[in-house]
Design a protein around this motif. Structure first.
Motif, short mmCIF file in Angstrom:
data_model
loop_
_atom_site.label_atom_id
_atom_site.label_comp_id
_atom_site.label_asym_id
_atom_site.label_seq_id
_atom_site.Cartn_x
_atom_site.Cartn_y
_atom_site.Cartn_z
N SER A 147 0.83 -1.22 0.00
CA SER A 147 0.00 0.00 0.00
C SER A 147 0.86 1.27 0.00
CB SER A 147 -0.96 0.01 1.19
OG SER A 147 -0.24 -0.01 2.40
N GLY A 148 2.08 1.17 0.57
CA GLY A 148 2.97 2.33 0.56
C GLY A 148 3.25 2.78 -0.86
N ALA A 149 3.31 1.82 -1.80
CA ALA A 149 3.60 2.16 -3.20
C ALA A 149 2.49 3.07 -3.75
CB ALA A 149 3.73 0.90 -4.05
N LEU A 150 1.25 2.84 -3.32
CA LEU A 150 0.15 3.68 -3.81
C LEU A 150 0.31 5.11 -3.31
CD1 LEU A 150 -2.86 1.21 -3.33
CD2 LEU A 150 -1.67 1.77 -5.46
N TYR A 151 0.67 5.25 -2.02
CA TYR A 151 0.89 6.60 -1.49
C TYR A 151 2.09 7.26 -2.16
CZ TYR A 151 -2.73 5.78 1.90
OH TYR A 151 -3.95 5.55 2.46
N ARG A 152 3.14 6.47 -2.39
CA ARG A 152 4.33 7.00 -3.09
C ARG A 152 3.94 7.46 -4.50
NH1 ARG A 152 9.66 5.21 -1.03
NH2 ARG A 152 9.29 4.37 1.04
N SER A 167 -6.66 14.31 -4.20
CA SER A 167 -7.67 13.25 -4.15
C SER A 167 -8.04 12.81 -5.56
CB SER A 167 -8.93 13.74 -3.43
OG SER A 167 -8.57 14.20 -2.14
N VAL A 168 -8.09 13.78 -6.49
CA VAL A 168 -8.38 13.44 -7.89
C VAL A 168 -7.24 12.58 -8.44
CG1 VAL A 168 -8.66 14.38 -10.22
CG2 VAL A 168 -9.81 15.47 -8.28
N ILE A 169 -6.01 12.94 -8.13
CA ILE A 169 -4.86 12.15 -8.59
C ILE A 169 -4.98 10.72 -8.05
CG2 ILE A 169 -2.36 11.83 -8.30
CD1 ILE A 169 -1.99 14.79 -8.57
N ALA A 170 -5.33 10.60 -6.76
CA ALA A 170 -5.44 9.26 -6.13
C ALA A 170 -6.54 8.44 -6.79
CB ALA A 170 -5.69 9.41 -4.64
N GLU A 171 -7.67 9.11 -7.10
CA GLU A 171 -8.80 8.39 -7.73
C GLU A 171 -8.45 7.92 -9.13
OE1 GLU A 171 -12.14 11.08 -7.74
OE2 GLU A 171 -12.17 10.97 -5.55
N LEU A 175 -7.94 6.07 -1.91
CA LEU A 175 -7.12 4.86 -2.05
C LEU A 175 -7.75 3.63 -1.37
CD1 LEU A 175 -3.44 6.15 -1.68
CD2 LEU A 175 -4.70 5.58 -3.75
N LEU A 176 -8.74 3.88 -0.52
CA LEU A 176 -9.35 2.77 0.22
C LEU A 176 -9.96 1.71 -0.70
CD1 LEU A 176 -9.68 2.14 3.21
CD2 LEU A 176 -11.90 3.27 3.16
N VAL A 177 -10.77 2.17 -1.66
CA VAL A 177 -11.46 1.26 -2.58
C VAL A 177 -10.43 0.47 -3.39
CG1 VAL A 177 -13.10 1.19 -4.49
CG2 VAL A 177 -13.25 3.01 -2.80
N ARG A 178 -9.43 1.20 -3.86
CA ARG A 178 -8.38 0.59 -4.68
C ARG A 178 -7.65 -0.51 -3.90
NH1 ARG A 178 -5.39 2.55 -9.34
NH2 ARG A 178 -6.53 4.47 -9.51
N GLN A 179 -7.39 -0.24 -2.62
CA GLN A 179 -6.67 -1.22 -1.79
C GLN A 179 -7.53 -2.45 -1.53
OE1 GLN A 179 -4.01 0.85 1.39
NE2 GLN A 179 -5.66 2.26 0.91
N ARG A 180 -8.81 -2.22 -1.24
CA ARG A 180 -9.69 -3.37 -0.92
C ARG A 180 -9.87 -4.27 -2.14
NH1 ARG A 180 -13.69 -0.09 3.11
NH2 ARG A 180 -12.38 -0.35 4.94
N ALA A 181 -9.74 -3.70 -3.34
CA ALA A 181 -9.93 -4.48 -4.57
C ALA A 181 -8.81 -5.52 -4.75
CB ALA A 181 -10.00 -3.55 -5.77
N LEU A 219 -4.36 -12.71 0.55
CA LEU A 219 -3.63 -11.46 0.31
C LEU A 219 -2.79 -11.12 1.54
CD1 LEU A 219 -3.35 -8.91 -1.57
CD2 LEU A 219 -5.19 -7.90 -0.21
N ILE A 220 -1.53 -10.76 1.26
CA ILE A 220 -0.66 -10.20 2.30
C ILE A 220 -0.65 -8.69 2.08
CG2 ILE A 220 1.69 -10.14 3.26
CD1 ILE A 220 0.51 -12.93 3.43
N CYS A 221 -0.96 -7.91 3.11
CA CYS A 221 -1.04 -6.46 2.95
C CYS A 221 0.00 -5.78 3.80
CB CYS A 221 -2.38 -5.91 3.39
SG CYS A 221 -3.73 -6.93 2.98
N ASP A 222 0.81 -4.96 3.15
CA ASP A 222 1.91 -4.26 3.81
C ASP A 222 1.55 -2.78 3.91
OD1 ASP A 222 4.20 -2.64 3.99
OD2 ASP A 222 5.33 -3.74 2.49
#
Ligand code: DC
Length: 228
Positions: free
Chosen positions: A31-36, A56-60, A109-115, A122-125
């Motif tokens: 998940s850190g990669a998504l924030y990065r 938020s638009v960039i994240a979506e 990013l929540l929806v994206r991560q849950r997908a 799944l292993i989640c870091d």
């Protein structure tokens, strides 16, 4: 089946999570990669790090692909450009930690991560995998190590790549990032109430992985270990 691995930067979450995913044949969410990626995309598009609506638009709309080769080495492609190496730099880690305080970014990013959750498991870091993203996960790990040990590991990692760095600078960066991640109001870094806390200061990666696999087995979460 979900195992969450949360904790501060440099505790070994990335390596441990990859080894767990390989051992179990499960998927991996870094998940850190998504924030990065959001931090990097913001920089590329000249969006300010406190512009919550813009970020938020960039994240979506993040246009990202994770491409694995035959050796499971993952390339990260942002808007058609391979950013795998840049993504791992301290600079982009700092950008990620700054934009990660914003509620709008985290929600996007929540929806994206849950997908990422899919069989066989799944292993989640991350920082809030067990507390916010997958609160019902049957095994939650909170992996820590002392700041001195984390700085030492980071220095060794950089030196092995031929990058010069000072131990005291790395320790200061680590403490600054910890403070920001732990003290933000939205989804701060903290152990889930039901997390198993593992201090890796005096443990090898293999010892940490074995300990987690033993716990997953004890809880009946895995059918087989492919390899360790
Ligand atoms: O794990 P990492 O170093 O790649 O994470 C970079 C930053 O992203 C981290 O300092 C805080 C943020 N982050 C977060 O807020 N929540 C997550 N689940 C993962 C990372």
């Amino acid at each position: 089946m979900i195992i969450t691995v949360d904790g501060p930067g440099g505790a070994g979450k990335g390596t441990v999570s990859l080894r767990l995913a390989r051992a179990l044949g499960w998927y991996l969410l870094d998940s850190g990669a998504l924030y990065r990626l959001v931090g990097l995309a913001a920089e590329q598009q000249n969006v300010a790090l406190d512009d919550e609506a813009g970020l938020s638009v960039i994240a979506e709309q993040l246009d990202v692909q994770f491409l694995a080769d035959q050796n499971d080495l993952v390339s990260v492609i942002l808007a058609g450009q391979d950013v795998s190496h840049e993504l791992r730099t301290e600079r982009v880690g700092g950008l990620a930690s700054k934009i990660a305080v914003l509620n709008g970014v985290r929600t996007a990013l929540l929806v994206r991560q849950r997908a990422f959750a899919q069989p066989p498991g799944l292993i989640c870091d991350g920082r809030d995998m067990g507390t916010v993203v997958f609160p019902a996960a049957p095994l939650k790990i909170y992996l820590t190590a002392s700041a001195d040990e984390r700085a030492k590991r980071r220095l060794e990692q950089l030196q092995s790549k031929g990058v010069a760095a000072k131990l005291c600078d790395l320790k200061n960066d680590i403490l600054e990032r910890d403070a920001r991640d732990m003290n933000r109001t939205t989804a701060p870094l903290k152990p889930a109430e039901d997390a198993l806390q593992v201090d890796s200061t005096a443990l090898s990666i293999t010892e940490v992985v074995d300990l987690i696999l033993a716990e997953a087995k004890r809880r009946g979460l895995m059918h087989e270990i492919l390899y360790v």
